[in-house]
Structures are given as C-alpha cells and as structure tokens.
Design a protein around this motif. Structure first.
Motif, PDB file in Angstrom:
ATOM      1  N   SER A 123      -1.120   8.918  -2.655  1.00  0.00           N
ATOM      2  CA  SER A 123      -2.653   8.460  -2.724  1.00  0.00           C
ATOM      3  C   SER A 123      -3.213   9.734  -1.931  1.00  0.00           C
ATOM      4  O   SER A 123      -2.659  10.130  -0.915  1.00  0.00           O
ATOM      5  CB  SER A 123      -2.952   7.277  -2.358  1.00  0.00           C
ATOM      6  N   TRP A 126      -9.678   2.053  -1.094  1.00  0.00           N
ATOM      7  CA  TRP A 126      -8.875   0.665  -1.040  1.00  0.00           C
ATOM      8  C   TRP A 126      -9.944  -0.588  -0.846  1.00  0.00           C
ATOM      9  O   TRP A 126     -10.725  -0.518   0.103  1.00  0.00           O
ATOM     10  CB  TRP A 126      -7.850   0.815   0.072  1.00  0.00           C
ATOM     11  N   ASP A 166      -8.964   8.608  -1.059  1.00  0.00           N
ATOM     12  CA  ASP A 166      -9.112   7.215  -2.021  1.00  0.00           C
ATOM     13  C   ASP A 166      -9.542   6.091  -1.260  1.00  0.00           C
ATOM     14  O   ASP A 166      -9.754   6.162  -0.215  1.00  0.00           O
ATOM     15  CB  ASP A 166      -7.498   7.123  -2.468  1.00  0.00           C
ATOM     16  N   ASN A 213       0.858   4.955   0.305  1.00  0.00           N
ATOM     17  CA  ASN A 213       0.184   6.136   0.686  1.00  0.00           C
ATOM     18  C   ASN A 213       0.931   7.467   0.302  1.00  0.00           C
ATOM     19  O   ASN A 213       0.114   8.373   0.355  1.00  0.00           O
ATOM     20  CB  ASN A 213      -0.037   6.159   2.478  1.00  0.00           C
ATOM     21  N   GLU A 241      -9.429   7.638  -6.271  1.00  0.00           N
ATOM     22  CA  GLU A 241      -8.933   6.553  -6.963  1.00  0.00           C
ATOM     23  C   GLU A 241      -9.189   5.402  -6.252  1.00  0.00           C
ATOM     24  O   GLU A 241      -9.139   5.183  -5.114  1.00  0.00           O
ATOM     25  CB  GLU A 241      -7.212   6.695  -7.402  1.00  0.00           C
ATOM     26  N   HIS A 294      -8.040   1.577  -5.270  1.00  0.00           N
ATOM     27  CA  HIS A 294      -6.781   0.890  -5.069  1.00  0.00           C
ATOM     28  C   HIS A 294      -7.245  -0.622  -4.889  1.00  0.00           C
ATOM     29  O   HIS A 294      -8.056  -0.762  -3.964  1.00  0.00           O
ATOM     30  CB  HIS A 294      -5.757   1.548  -4.170  1.00  0.00           C
ATOM     31  N   MET A 325       0.683  -1.078  -0.018  1.00  0.00           N
ATOM     32  CA  MET A 325       0.183  -0.053  -0.197  1.00  0.00           C
ATOM     33  C   MET A 325       0.844   1.183   0.007  1.00  0.00           C
ATOM     34  O   MET A 325       1.589   1.328   0.927  1.00  0.00           O
ATOM     35  CB  MET A 325      -0.821   0.100   1.213  1.00  0.00           C
TER      36      MET A 325
END
Length: 136
Positions: free
Chosen positions: A6, A12, A10, A3, A37, A39, A1
């Motif tokens: 991002s 996840w 965002d 970060n 976004e 992820h 991940m």
C-alpha cells in the motif's frame, strides 16, 4: 493491515462490519483516485490498526476511525476528512459531500448518525465492539 503493498497516502477506514449502516456506508463511499486506495478494516476482527486505535484510547463504538497520511481521525473529524477525500460520483457520494463537507456539518450530523447506529444495534441485538475493554 498489509502495509507492504500500500501507498503511504492510502486511506484506511475502520468500520463496524456487523452494523447495517456502517456496512452500507463503507460499501458505497468512493475516494478520488488521486488520493490512493481505500482499505476497509472491520473493527470486529483483530488487526494492527485496531490495536493502534485501542492503544490510543479511541472507543470504536463512539466514533468511526480514518487513517490517512499517518494521521488518525476520529468521529466527526473522520467523516469530514473522508468526505474531503471522496469523489462526488453517484448519488450517495454527492449527498455525503453536501452533508459532511464542512466541520460544522460533520459536528451536527455525525451524532445523529451515531445515535441511529446505536438504535439499529439494539433493534438487531448486535453487541458493541468494546475495543477498550479488550486491553490486556
């Protein structure tokens, strides 16, 4: 991940990278651009987020996990929240919206999806992730 690149807003999504339904779902789900976004995190690979989920005592084999705005959503709550963040573009996302847009719908249909996943894993001989058994 990662970060570093991002936004805090965002989304996840932790999914089973060997489950055919999970892979298909994560491939086609789309979130609204205004949200941030999306992820995708394969729960079969070590990650900081999977370690966080495991430390929280959440069994990834019993429910999908969504992290958004610092909160972790699990099982039916995860699919419901993801649906609220999703765009309604395309047939898949439209169907997803109508099935999981309410908590009631998520509570009814999520267990059916989970049972279907369990059956597929058994048919294809795919082992469970067992993240809670990997606590050291």
């Amino acid at each position: 991940m990662d970060n570093q690149n991002s936004s805090a807003k965002d989304v996840w999504l932790v999914y089973d990278g060997e489950c055919p339904v999970c892979k298909m779902y994560s491939k086609y789900i789309r979130i609204r651009a205004a949200v941030g976004e999306l992820h995708l995190v394969d729960a079969r690979r070590p990650s900081q987020l999977l370690a966080e989920i495991t430390a929280a005592g959440l069994d990834i084999d019993q429910g999908m996990v969504l992290k958004f705005d610092g909160a972790i959503y699990y099982g039916p709550d995860a699919i419901h929240m993801l649906t609220l963040l999703s765009s309604a573009s395309g047939a898949f996302n439209t169907i997803n919206y109508y099935v999981f847009r309410t908590r009631f719908g998520a509570q009814i249909f999520y267990p059916i999806c989970k049972a279907f996943r369990a059956a597929l894993l058994k048919i294809f001989g795919i082992r469970y992730i067992n993240n809670l058994n990997q606590i050291k």
